[in-house]
Design an enzyme around this catalytic site. Structure first.
Site, PDB file in Angstrom:
ATOM      1  N   GLY A   1       0.804  -1.216   0.000  1.00  0.00           N
ATOM      2  CA  GLY A   1       0.000   0.000   0.000  1.00  0.00           C
ATOM      3  C   GLY A   1       0.838   1.269   0.000  1.00  0.00           C
ATOM      4  N   SER A   2       0.391   2.292  -0.691  1.00  0.00           N
ATOM      5  CA  SER A   2       1.190   3.496  -0.848  1.00  0.00           C
ATOM      6  C   SER A   2       0.362   4.585  -1.514  1.00  0.00           C
ATOM      7  CB  SER A   2       2.434   3.167  -1.678  1.00  0.00           C
ATOM      8  OG  SER A   2       2.095   2.293  -2.736  1.00  0.00           O
TER       9      SER A   2
END
Length: 218
Positions: free
Chosen positions: A187-188
């Site tokens: 996730g980012s």
């Protein structure tokens, strides 16, 4: 110039196109699953390991998938799969479109326009969750593209889990719109800055697909 296909080799065993830069995570996981499955018939301990190891390996293959895309034609296209987190006018007249990538999204990012990569800068920082406002100070890679719209800035931001950003192309590379340019593990967030006068055609909460969703409006 045809879209580059060299950045995502196809795994001959699974038929899944995998993202470049996934090997340090994938290989140990798949190897553990394979060994535990081979030993499961003779060992209760191996059998206990085989189920979660195989599930984790399957999850890794899903996380690091890199599907082919029919690239949309438009001035600016989404560099990332995810959800539009915010749309913010910037002091210099540009508009920032922030796209949050969850662990379930494809993690490969693509060039929003055709042009030349004029800068790829790694900036050290923290690792707070990517949906947090303070994530702007996280570890990140700042890209600049020289395009028909002028300088376009794109920032790959690491999250709480994503501790590694992998650029695929160096400064000076000419890219076509939709070419793969880098990977953020897990996730980012990806921020895209639209030049002054370019209107946004997405809204907060909208899902985006890298190389497919158009960001701007005619």
């Amino acid at each position: 110039m045809p879209h580059s296909q060299t950045s995502a080799p196809r795994d001959s065993l699974t038929g899944v196109r995998l993202a470049r830069g996934a090997s340090p995570w994938l290989l140990p996981t798949v190897a553990t699953a394979a060994v535990s499955l081979l030993r499961a018939r003779r060992s209760g301990a191996a059998k206990a390991v085989a189920v979660p190891a195989t599930a984790l390996a399957a999850g890794m293959l899903w996380f690091f998938r890199d599907p082919e895309r029919e690239i949309t034609r438009g001035r600016v296209i989404s560099p990332a799969d995810g959800v539009v987190q915010s749309i913010m006018p910037w002091k210099d007249g540009r508009t920032r479109v922030a796209i949050f990538m969850s662990p379930l999204n494809v993690h490969v990012n693509r060039a929003p326009l055709s042009g030349t990569v004029t800068s790829v800068e790694h900036v050290p920082g923290g690792f707070v969750p990517a949906f947090n406002k303070e994530s702007e100070n996280n570890e990140r890679v700042v890209w600049h593209f020289d395009t028909e719209l002028g300088d376009i800035e794109m920032i790959q931001i690491a999250g709480a889990v994503a501790r590694r950003i992998v650029p695929y192309v160096p400064q000076g590379t000419k890219v076509e719109q939709g070419d793969r340019v880098g990977l953020i593990r897990f996730g980012s967030r990806v921020d895209l800055y639209l030049p002054e006068g370019v209107e946004v055609d997405v809204e907060v909460g909208q899902k985006t697909v890298a190389g497919v969703t158009r960001i701007d409006r005619d």
